[in-house]
Design a protein around this motif. Sequence first.
Motif, PDB file in Angstrom:
ATOM      1  N   THR A  67      15.863 -13.756 -54.060  1.00  6.83           N
ATOM      2  CA  THR A  67      16.007 -14.848 -54.698  1.00  6.83           C
ATOM      3  C   THR A  67      14.591 -15.373 -55.095  1.00  6.83           C
ATOM      4  O   THR A  67      13.572 -14.950 -54.844  1.00  6.83           O
ATOM      5  CB  THR A  67      16.703 -15.954 -53.450  1.00  6.83           C
ATOM      6  N   PRO A  68      14.493 -16.550 -55.593  1.00  7.61           N
ATOM      7  CA  PRO A  68      13.221 -17.148 -55.711  1.00  7.61           C
ATOM      8  C   PRO A  68      12.424 -17.571 -54.539  1.00  7.61           C
ATOM      9  O   PRO A  68      11.117 -17.688 -54.598  1.00  7.61           O
ATOM     10  CB  PRO A  68      13.386 -18.354 -56.571  1.00  7.61           C
ATOM     11  N   MET A  69      13.138 -17.734 -53.575  1.00  2.97           N
ATOM     12  CA  MET A  69      12.461 -18.024 -52.078  1.00  2.97           C
ATOM     13  C   MET A  69      12.166 -16.454 -51.276  1.00  2.97           C
ATOM     14  O   MET A  69      12.014 -16.942 -50.189  1.00  2.97           O
ATOM     15  CB  MET A  69      13.433 -18.816 -51.260  1.00  2.97           C
ATOM     16  N   ASP A  70      12.462 -15.458 -51.824  1.00  4.21           N
ATOM     17  CA  ASP A  70      12.226 -14.288 -51.010  1.00  4.21           C
ATOM     18  C   ASP A  70      10.968 -14.050 -50.262  1.00  4.21           C
ATOM     19  O   ASP A  70       9.873 -14.317 -50.847  1.00  4.21           O
ATOM     20  CB  ASP A  70      12.160 -13.065 -52.247  1.00  4.21           C
ATOM     21  N   MET A  71      11.053 -14.124 -48.945  1.00  4.07           N
ATOM     22  CA  MET A  71       9.897 -14.194 -47.930  1.00  4.07           C
ATOM     23  C   MET A  71       8.970 -13.040 -47.899  1.00  4.07           C
ATOM     24  O   MET A  71       7.752 -13.078 -47.266  1.00  4.07           O
ATOM     25  CB  MET A  71      10.569 -14.686 -46.599  1.00  4.07           C
ATOM     26  N   THR A  72       9.489 -11.756 -48.600  1.00  8.57           N
ATOM     27  CA  THR A  72       8.671 -10.571 -48.465  1.00  8.57           C
ATOM     28  C   THR A  72       7.857 -10.437 -49.754  1.00  8.57           C
ATOM     29  O   THR A  72       6.977  -9.490 -49.676  1.00  8.57           O
ATOM     30  CB  THR A  72       9.654  -9.528 -48.425  1.00  8.57           C
ATOM     31  N   LYS A  73       7.850 -11.349 -50.746  1.00 11.57           N
ATOM     32  CA  LYS A  73       7.164 -11.193 -52.059  1.00 11.57           C
ATOM     33  C   LYS A  73       5.739 -11.929 -51.991  1.00 11.57           C
ATOM     34  O   LYS A  73       4.830 -11.565 -52.576  1.00 11.57           O
ATOM     35  CB  LYS A  73       8.113 -11.647 -53.067  1.00 11.57           C
ATOM     36  N   ASP A  74       5.573 -13.039 -51.560  1.00 16.05           N
ATOM     37  CA  ASP A  74       4.234 -13.802 -51.666  1.00 16.05           C
ATOM     38  C   ASP A  74       3.299 -13.194 -50.621  1.00 16.05           C
ATOM     39  O   ASP A  74       3.575 -12.473 -49.773  1.00 16.05           O
ATOM     40  CB  ASP A  74       4.555 -15.281 -51.468  1.00 16.05           C
ATOM     41  N   VAL A  75       1.860 -13.597 -50.841  1.00 16.63           N
ATOM     42  CA  VAL A  75       0.940 -13.207 -49.983  1.00 16.63           C
ATOM     43  C   VAL A  75       0.959 -13.373 -48.526  1.00 16.63           C
ATOM     44  O   VAL A  75       0.507 -12.847 -47.701  1.00 16.63           O
ATOM     45  CB  VAL A  75      -0.542 -13.852 -50.467  1.00 16.63           C
ATOM     46  N   GLY A  76       1.791 -14.411 -48.237  1.00 19.48           N
ATOM     47  CA  GLY A  76       1.730 -14.724 -46.638  1.00 19.48           C
ATOM     48  C   GLY A  76       2.625 -13.547 -46.139  1.00 19.48           C
ATOM     49  O   GLY A  76       2.610 -13.483 -44.630  1.00 19.48           O
ATOM     50  N   ALA A  77       3.264 -12.793 -46.691  1.00 21.76           N
ATOM     51  CA  ALA A  77       4.178 -11.825 -46.169  1.00 21.76           C
ATOM     52  C   ALA A  77       3.216 -10.664 -45.708  1.00 21.76           C
ATOM     53  O   ALA A  77       3.578  -9.666 -44.800  1.00 21.76           O
ATOM     54  CB  ALA A  77       5.129 -11.069 -47.078  1.00 21.76           C
ATOM     55  N   GLY A  78       1.785 -10.678 -46.197  1.00 18.46           N
ATOM     56  CA  GLY A  78       0.809  -9.535 -46.005  1.00 18.46           C
ATOM     57  C   GLY A  78       1.071  -8.337 -46.417  1.00 18.46           C
ATOM     58  O   GLY A  78       1.862  -8.139 -47.179  1.00 18.46           O
ATOM     59  N   PRO A  79       0.513  -7.277 -45.954  1.00 18.68           N
ATOM     60  CA  PRO A  79       0.511  -5.983 -46.462  1.00 18.68           C
ATOM     61  C   PRO A  79       1.774  -5.167 -45.897  1.00 18.68           C
ATOM     62  O   PRO A  79       2.181  -4.043 -46.239  1.00 18.68           O
ATOM     63  CB  PRO A  79      -0.607  -5.076 -45.824  1.00 18.68           C
ATOM     64  N   TYR A  80       2.459  -5.756 -44.702  1.00 15.88           N
ATOM     65  CA  TYR A  80       3.854  -5.207 -44.308  1.00 15.88           C
ATOM     66  C   TYR A  80       5.002  -5.832 -44.699  1.00 15.88           C
ATOM     67  O   TYR A  80       6.010  -5.779 -44.002  1.00 15.88           O
ATOM     68  CB  TYR A  80       3.573  -5.028 -42.931  1.00 15.88           C
ATOM     69  N   LYS A  81       5.020  -6.924 -45.795  1.00 19.07           N
ATOM     70  CA  LYS A  81       6.018  -7.264 -46.258  1.00 19.07           C
ATOM     71  C   LYS A  81       6.823  -8.183 -45.133  1.00 19.07           C
ATOM     72  O   LYS A  81       8.066  -8.194 -44.853  1.00 19.07           O
ATOM     73  CB  LYS A  81       6.892  -6.409 -47.047  1.00 19.07           C
ATOM     74  N   VAL A  82       6.144  -8.918 -44.332  1.00 19.23           N
ATOM     75  CA  VAL A  82       6.893  -9.740 -43.132  1.00 19.23           C
ATOM     76  C   VAL A  82       7.564 -10.948 -43.581  1.00 19.23           C
ATOM     77  O   VAL A  82       6.795 -11.802 -44.287  1.00 19.23           O
ATOM     78  CB  VAL A  82       5.565  -9.906 -42.213  1.00 19.23           C
ATOM     79  N   PRO A  83       8.971 -11.120 -43.470  1.00 21.29           N
ATOM     80  CA  PRO A  83       9.579 -12.027 -43.733  1.00 21.29           C
ATOM     81  C   PRO A  83       9.746 -13.298 -42.833  1.00 21.29           C
ATOM     82  O   PRO A  83      10.509 -14.003 -42.715  1.00 21.29           O
ATOM     83  CB  PRO A  83      10.981 -11.542 -44.048  1.00 21.29           C
TER      84      PRO A  83
END
Length: 544
Positions: free
Chosen positions: A307-323
Motif C-alpha cells: 500500500t502507499p504506507m508500506d513500512m518496508t519501502k522508505d529510508v526509515g526501513a534501513g538496509p534490512y527493510k525493517v517495518p
Amino acid sequence: MNIRTLLVAVASLIAQAAFPCTSLIAGKNATTDGSVFVTYAADSHTLYGELYNTPAADHAPGEMRRITDWDSGRYLGEIPQPAHTYATIGNMNEHGLTIAESTWGGRAELEDTTGIIDYGSLIYVTLERARTAREAVKIMTDLVNEYGYRSSGESFSIADADEAWIMELIGKGGKEKGAVWVARRVPDDCISGHANFPRIHKFPLDDKENTLYSPDVIDFARKMGYYKGKDEDFSFSSAYGELDGTATRGCDGRVWSYFNRFKSGMDKYLPWIMESKGEAMPLWVEPDKKVSANDMKWMMRDHFEGTPMDMTKDVGAGPYKVPYRWRPMTFKVDGKEYLNERAIATQQTGFSFVSQMNGSHPEPMRGILWFGVDDANTCVYIPVYNCVDKAPHEFAPGNGDMLTLSWDAAFWVNNYVANQAYNRYSQMIPDIRRVQGAEEATLDKEVAALMEGVKDMAPEDAREVLRGHTDMAAQRYVRRYKDLGDYLLVKYLDGNVKKEKDGKFERTPEGMAVTPDFPGYDERYYRAIVDETGDHLRVTEIKK
C-alpha cells in the motif's frame, strides 16, 4: 496551567497508556466457515503479555466485587456481585462471548473522575455476567449508568457465535451521571473494525434491532455545544471524537488496510486516510472474498505491505527493510512535523488474539481464542478454548513481568526472537516464518482432529482434553521459540550469516566453523553514504 490545559495533558497521558490498540471484526456470512471473528491487539509499552482468567462462581447476597483500573492497578471502588458469574479466559468467557476495545480519548472534559468503572473493568466484569453480545451491550451500558464511567472515549467489539457489534462510548465529565454511546450490529456479510478513532458517524435512529444508543446521545452533544444540526445528520464521531493530523492515517489507516486486503475499490478513501479529506471510510464493507481464521491472524501481522504506507519501502526501513519505527510517533525537522506510520503489527504489543466463535462447533470449542503475546507479527497463536478454566504456565500471570525475565514465559521468549529480527529483519524473518508457520500448521491440524474427537465426550472429559491441548501447545511453542532465538543468535552473530548444510551449521572436515557469508547492506544504503559523504570514503586508486 489552566483547567482546560490540565485536562488535555491528563487525557494525553491516559491515551499513551492504552492508546494504540486495534480490533477487527468479521460477520458469520463473511467468513469461510461461518465463524464470527473478533481480533484484538492490546498495545502498550508497559503491558506484560499474559492470559487472565477467573473461575465461575456463586455469590452470597451482599458480596462485592473489587474494581481496579486495568491500566494502573489503582483501586476505584466496589460493586455488588450477581448471584452467579461465568468463567472467563482472556477476553472470552465460557459461552464464547468476546469483548475487545480501542481507546480514542475524545473530548478531555468528558472524562468522569468520579466514576468507578474503567474500560478494562467494563470488559471483564461484563464477561463475568453476560451470555450473548446483546446482553453484553445492555450490561455494559447499565454498569456505566449506575456507577459512572472512569475512562476516556472507547470503541468496543462485542461478539458471540451469532452476531457482532461495535459500541462507542464516552463519559459525561461528571456533569451528569453515566455515559453517551451508540452500538451498531455489524451485518453478517460484512467486515468492520476500529483502531483508536471513533468510527460511528451517522446512524439510523429507528432501527432498534441493529442500532442502539443512549436516549440523550444527541441532546447531550447539543447541550455541550458539540452539535447544532438535525437529529438525522448527527455524527457520533464528529461530535465526541477529536480529529487531528494523525487520527485518520494513524488510526483509520489500520482499518483501511484490513478492508483493502479483502475489498476492491478502497483507494477512493485514501484522501480520507492520508489527508483527512473527502468521504469518511464506511463503518463496514462487504468483502469480495470470505475471510478465514488464518486470514485474520495474518491481518494482525500487517505492516501496510503493498500500500502507499508500506513500512518496508522508505529510508526509515534501513538496509534490512525493517517495518518498525521506534517511538515517538511524530518528529520535527526544520520546524515541520512528520509522522511514523502506525501499522496493526507493532513492537509494543502486550498480547493479541483472534477470537473464533462458531455455533456449529462442539460446545466446549464454541469459542477458540487464538492467543499470542508480544508482537503479533512473530508470535504463534495458541488455541485457548472457551471451556478452559486455567491459563497455561507459559502465559500465566506471575510468570515474569515487564521488568522480570522468565525463560519459560511466552512473552519473554517471543521477545527474544522478535528483538533480534528488528535489527536485521529481511535476513531473519524467513527463518522465523519457517518455525512460526510449522507450529501454526500443526495446531490447525490438531484443532481439526479435536473437533471430531470431543463431540461425544462428557463435558468434564472434553474440558480435560482441551485444557491439555492448550497446555501442550504453549509448552511446545515456548520450547521451539527458545531454540529459534538461540539459532538466530548463532547464525547471524556479528553481522555475518553462518552457512548451513543438511539442517546444521556447516563445519570443515576438521570440525571448525566454515567461513560465514558477509551479506553487508543493500544498494540504497551504500548509495546514501556516497550521496552524503562524496569521495570521503572512496578508495584511493594507486597508479602503477
